[in-house]
Write a protein that holds these residues in place. Structure first.
Motif, short mmCIF file in Angstrom:
data_model
loop_
_atom_site.label_atom_id
_atom_site.label_comp_id
_atom_site.label_asym_id
_atom_site.label_seq_id
_atom_site.Cartn_x
_atom_site.Cartn_y
_atom_site.Cartn_z
N TRP A 1 -3.54 -4.93 -13.58
CA TRP A 1 -2.39 -5.35 -12.78
C TRP A 1 -2.70 -5.41 -11.29
O TRP A 1 -1.98 -6.06 -10.54
CB TRP A 1 -1.22 -4.39 -13.04
CG TRP A 1 -0.82 -4.37 -14.50
CD1 TRP A 1 -0.99 -5.37 -15.41
CD2 TRP A 1 -0.22 -3.29 -15.20
NE1 TRP A 1 -0.53 -4.98 -16.64
CE2 TRP A 1 -0.05 -3.70 -16.55
CE3 TRP A 1 0.19 -2.01 -14.85
CZ2 TRP A 1 0.52 -2.89 -17.53
CZ3 TRP A 1 0.76 -1.19 -15.81
CH2 TRP A 1 0.92 -1.63 -17.14
N GLN A 2 -3.75 -4.73 -10.89
CA GLN A 2 -4.16 -4.77 -9.48
C GLN A 2 -5.27 -5.76 -9.22
O GLN A 2 -5.74 -5.92 -8.10
CB GLN A 2 -4.63 -3.37 -9.04
CG GLN A 2 -3.55 -2.30 -9.05
CD GLN A 2 -4.10 -0.93 -8.76
OE1 GLN A 2 -5.09 -0.77 -8.03
NE2 GLN A 2 -3.49 0.09 -9.34
N GLY A 3 -5.72 -6.47 -10.27
CA GLY A 3 -6.79 -7.44 -10.10
C GLY A 3 -8.15 -6.82 -9.86
O GLY A 3 -9.00 -7.40 -9.18
N LYS A 4 -8.38 -5.65 -10.43
CA LYS A 4 -9.63 -4.94 -10.23
C LYS A 4 -10.66 -5.32 -11.31
O LYS A 4 -10.32 -5.83 -12.38
CB LYS A 4 -9.40 -3.43 -10.27
CG LYS A 4 -8.46 -2.88 -9.18
CD LYS A 4 -9.13 -2.89 -7.82
CE LYS A 4 -8.25 -2.28 -6.73
NZ LYS A 4 -8.04 -0.83 -6.89
N GLY B 1 4.24 -3.12 -2.74
CA GLY B 1 3.27 -4.19 -2.61
C GLY B 1 1.92 -3.88 -3.22
O GLY B 1 0.92 -4.54 -2.93
N LYS B 2 1.87 -2.89 -4.12
CA LYS B 2 0.59 -2.48 -4.71
C LYS B 2 0.29 -3.18 -6.04
O LYS B 2 -0.80 -3.05 -6.57
CB LYS B 2 0.56 -0.96 -4.87
CG LYS B 2 0.58 -0.24 -3.53
CD LYS B 2 0.55 1.27 -3.69
CE LYS B 2 0.55 1.97 -2.33
NZ LYS B 2 0.56 3.44 -2.46
N MET C 1 5.71 1.58 -12.05
CA MET C 1 5.28 0.25 -11.62
C MET C 1 6.33 -0.41 -10.72
O MET C 1 5.97 -1.13 -9.77
CB MET C 1 5.01 -0.64 -12.84
CG MET C 1 3.81 -0.26 -13.67
SD MET C 1 2.28 -0.15 -12.71
CE MET C 1 1.98 1.62 -12.77
N LEU C 2 7.59 -0.16 -10.98
CA LEU C 2 8.63 -0.75 -10.15
C LEU C 2 8.55 -0.19 -8.72
O LEU C 2 8.82 -0.91 -7.74
CB LEU C 2 10.01 -0.48 -10.75
CG LEU C 2 10.29 -1.20 -12.08
CD1 LEU C 2 11.63 -0.77 -12.65
CD2 LEU C 2 10.26 -2.72 -11.87
N ILE C 3 8.17 1.06 -8.61
CA ILE C 3 7.96 1.65 -7.27
C ILE C 3 6.76 0.99 -6.60
O ILE C 3 6.81 0.61 -5.42
CB ILE C 3 7.75 3.17 -7.39
CG1 ILE C 3 9.03 3.85 -7.89
CG2 ILE C 3 7.32 3.76 -6.05
CD1 ILE C 3 8.85 5.33 -8.22
N LEU C 4 5.67 0.85 -7.34
CA LEU C 4 4.45 0.24 -6.79
C LEU C 4 4.69 -1.22 -6.42
O LEU C 4 4.10 -1.72 -5.44
CB LEU C 4 3.30 0.35 -7.79
CG LEU C 4 2.83 1.77 -8.12
CD1 LEU C 4 1.72 1.72 -9.16
CD2 LEU C 4 2.35 2.50 -6.87
N LEU C 5 5.53 -1.90 -7.19
CA LEU C 5 5.86 -3.29 -6.87
C LEU C 5 6.55 -3.37 -5.52
O LEU C 5 6.21 -4.23 -4.68
CB LEU C 5 6.75 -3.87 -7.97
CG LEU C 5 7.16 -5.33 -7.80
CD1 LEU C 5 5.95 -6.25 -7.98
CD2 LEU C 5 8.25 -5.71 -8.80
N ARG C 6 7.51 -2.49 -5.29
CA ARG C 6 8.21 -2.48 -4.01
C ARG C 6 7.28 -2.12 -2.86
O ARG C 6 7.50 -2.53 -1.72
CB ARG C 6 9.40 -1.50 -4.07
CG ARG C 6 10.54 -1.97 -4.97
CD ARG C 6 11.79 -1.15 -4.78
NE ARG C 6 11.64 0.20 -5.29
CZ ARG C 6 11.91 0.56 -6.54
NH1 ARG C 6 12.33 -0.36 -7.42
NH2 ARG C 6 11.77 1.81 -6.94
#
Length: 684
Positions: free
Chosen positions: A116-119, A64-65, A57-62
């Motif tokens: 977490w992605q608002g899906k 912008g996902k 998740m920390l990778i995806l946060l960076r």
């Protein structure tokens, strides 16, 4: 130069010796007790999983996902240990850093990722983020950003368990920062007074955002606070998975047999920022080094290796399986389309749809005052719904300050008629917890003014609950209100406009005994949160024949009290009687509409009348600016403008707090302006 080097090396050696001493004194010691190798490996798998998810998740946060992340790195042993010490049918209320609870309850990862992605396939239909959701399926109740209310909600769930006699515990999490909030103190006090089976788990991770614990509380340990509430408390090494699991397992088993609240402080540390954007530069580097050496996963991993339980091959296999699961479920979440909706769909999601069937009364009636009608309506509802709980200050033996519940204690018992401590916020939160656990509740506010002490849970818990995660808040808040009795600024407000502005709440305001009884019964039947306003000045001054049995009146339906051709007068509550008094004196031709329900509002009845008469006067007791009259005026202007023959007129109280002295109160109310405005409109 030589001495400078010696001094510098000396400082390094001193620094290292201090760290060595701290490490030696804080070494994690594992006691496997009676754990089998299989159980130890199972805990390891559950401990590693949230760490690997979070690293992804920390990778995806960076990238912008995902939009935001609250890291629990370094604290996984608490969430995993506590959750696995509980039964899967016991409610648990986590915080932002408790990913291990969600994974331990085996929530499908693609649903978490979608959340977490608002899906759409997440838990909130894209309407809320992070762990701000609940799941009845997995018995997890997520928090809102105002963290303190979570504790009071746990009390309500636990009260429901006591009433069901199901021998279950409720577990709720808090951070050290949230222990400074009033909700924390109210919740612990209520739990102690009522002997509720709640485990209050406080993760003391050193900082509330950037404020260290030393600036949050003065006592040495958070566990010390338990003494003040007469409850037992424990301190547990939050980085030791076996100590967490075994101790919580022991406490939970005891609490199931002997219901009571327990305060548990877990000593741990937050290795990353409050959330990723804030960073952690405010933390001294040596502290981070120390706690890094106490990493709960690395230490437990080393213990398993020394015990010859975890081989390198098995470790790799376990991690590969988890990574594969993460990637596969991320693929599912990413493949889902971005969420879309319509205005109609979003509005329909604010309230739970109620299939209302009106229950007609029989012909047997009795004369009753408004206060009697409310009391009788509540009594009949308690007979109809055996899961209905009534709570409030002094409502049991004393019968409430207005005697609405007089005699109820003897008839229904202390389980259902519950005196509460003076803590409006925590009791409203408990009512929400009861709703989660399948109960209805009516909470009496001694005066509607006192709702300010419980404003947060009304606005942020009750109102938004169904919209966020389809959980009804099956609660009625009784609100004795209004002026005319010389009670001054803190017992006389009519504050309905605070709540009609908030989507998700229903607001009812009867003016007559017949309506009060029927509308209260409907409000209790309704599974949405209802604020039920009762005017104190009308309690014992208005009489009417009311049916003796149970009946309901639909919400959102105004009542036409008189029909005329020249003018439409719209009012509610005490203002209805002001209007009727003037009408009896002067006999003008007017439609007189008693709104009865302010949210939902019966615009159809309003528009029909306005289109007939062409002239409108709106009368309210509340101050004029920002009140109900303003919105009704705007609605009429927007939807009936071509039918108007005169400007819309409004009457409301002057823009001051409500004064005490009778002459000043009369000046405040402005009801003597009614006939003046009527005559202006009739002559226009």
């Amino acid at each position: 130069m030589f001495y400078d080097k010696v001094f510098f090396l000396g400082k390094i050696l001193l620094h290292l010796s201090i760290i060595y001493f701290m490490i030696a004194s804080n070494k994690i010691i594992y006691d496997r007790n009676n754990y089998s190798d299989k159980e130890l490996i199972s805990l390891y798998k559950k401990l590693v999983k949230p760490r690997l998810i979070e690293e992804k998740m920390l990778i995806l946060l960076r990238q912008g996902k995902i939009s935001k992340w609250f890291s629990g790195i370094g604290q996984e042993a608490i969430a995993v240990g506590v959750c696995n010490a509980l039964s899967t049918d016991e409610y648990i209320l986590p915080m932002h850093r408790n990913l291990g609870i969600f994974t331990s309850r085996n929530i499908p990862l693609h649903k978490l990722f979608a959340q977490w992605q608002g899906k759409k396939s997440g838990f909130t239909n894209g309407r809320d983020r992070s762990f701000h959701f609940g799941s009845q399926e997995f018995k997890i109740i997520g928090m809102i950003s105002h963290l303190g209310p979570q504790l009071g909600v746990a009390n309500g769930i636990a009260l429901g368990n006591l009433l069901k006699n199901n021998n279950q515990v409720t577990t709720v999490f808090s951070g050290d920062g949230a222990t400074s909030e009033g909700d924390f103190h109210e919740a612990l006090n209520v739990a102690a007074v009522w002997n509720l089976p709640v485990l209050f788990c406080v993760e003391n991770n050193g900082y509330g955002l950037s404020t260290p614990s030393s600036e949050q509380f003065k006592c040495k340990n958070i566990a010390d606070k338990g003494v003040g509430y007469g409850m037992e408390s424990y301190i547990i090494d939050g980085n030791n998975i076996l100590e967490v699991h075994s101790k919580v397992l022991e406490i939970a088993q005891s609490v199931r047999v002997n219901p009571r609240p327990v305060l548990i402080e877990f000593k741990t540390f937050r290795m990353r920022g409050h959330e990723e954007a804030s960073g952690n530069k405010y933390v001294p580097h040596n502290i981070l080094e120390l706690w890094a050496l106490k990493d709960p996963i690395e230490n437990y991993q080393n213990f398993l290796r020394k015990e010859n339980i975890l081989s390198e091959e098995l470790e790799v296999l376990i991690k590969e399986e988890i990574v594969h699961e993460i990637n596969e479920h991320l693929r599912i979440a990413f493949a889902e389309e971005e969420i879309s909706s319509t205005t109609e769909n979003e509005i329909a999601g604010v309230y739970k749809h109620i299939h209302f069937i009106e229950k007609k009364p029989n012909q047997n009636t009795t004369e009753a005052r408004l206060v009697d009608a409310i009391s009788n309506g509540l009594d009949k509802s308690l007979e109809v719904f055996d899961n209905l709980i009534v709570m409030g200050q002094d409502i049991a033996e004393y019968g409430g300050v207005f005697k609405v519940t007089e005699g109820f204690l003897k008839k229904y018992g202390k389980d259902r008629i519950r005196n509460t401590p003076i803590c409006e916020s925590s009791i409203i939160e408990a009512a929400y917890g009861l709703s989660i656990n399948g109960f209805k509740s009516v909470v009496e506010l001694q005066f509607s003014d006192f709702i300010t002490s419980g404003f947060n849970p009304v606005i942020n818990l009750l109102a938004k609950s169904f919209y966020r995660w389809n959980q009804p808040a099956d609660i009625v808040l009784r609100m004795p209100c209004g002026a005319g009795v010389g009670a001054g600024p803190f017992h006389s407000q009519t504050n309905e406009a605070w709540f009609t502005k908030t989507p998700g709440l229903k607001v009812v305001y009867p003016a007559f005994p017949y309506d009060a009884k029927g509308l209260l019964a409907t409000s209790i039947e309704d599974e949405n949160p209802v604020l039920f306003f009762e005017h104190k000045a009308l309690y014992r001054s208005i009489y009417q024949e009311i049916p003796e049995d149970y009946y309901t009146i639909p919400l959102g339906k105004a009542k036409l009290l008189n029909e005329g051709m020249d003018l439409t007068i719209i009012a509610y509550g005490l203002a209805v009687h002001w209007v009727l008094d003037e009408f009896k004196k002067h006999q003008f031709s007017a439609d007189i509409i008693d709104l009865r329900t302010l949210q939902p509002l019966d615009v159809a009845t309003i528009y029909k009348s306005v289109k007939k008469t062409g002239k409108v006067l709106i009368v309210q007791e509340d101050t004029l600016f920002g009140g109900i009259a303003s919105d009704i005026s705007a609605l009429i202007s927007e939807n009936c403008f071509e039918y108007l023959d005169a400007p819309i007129k409004r009457i409301g109280s002057i823009e001051t707090p409500i004064p005490f002295a009778k002459n000043l109160e009369n000046l405040y109310l402005q009801n003597d302006m009614i006939i003046k405005e009527v005559n202006i409109l009739l002559k226009y």
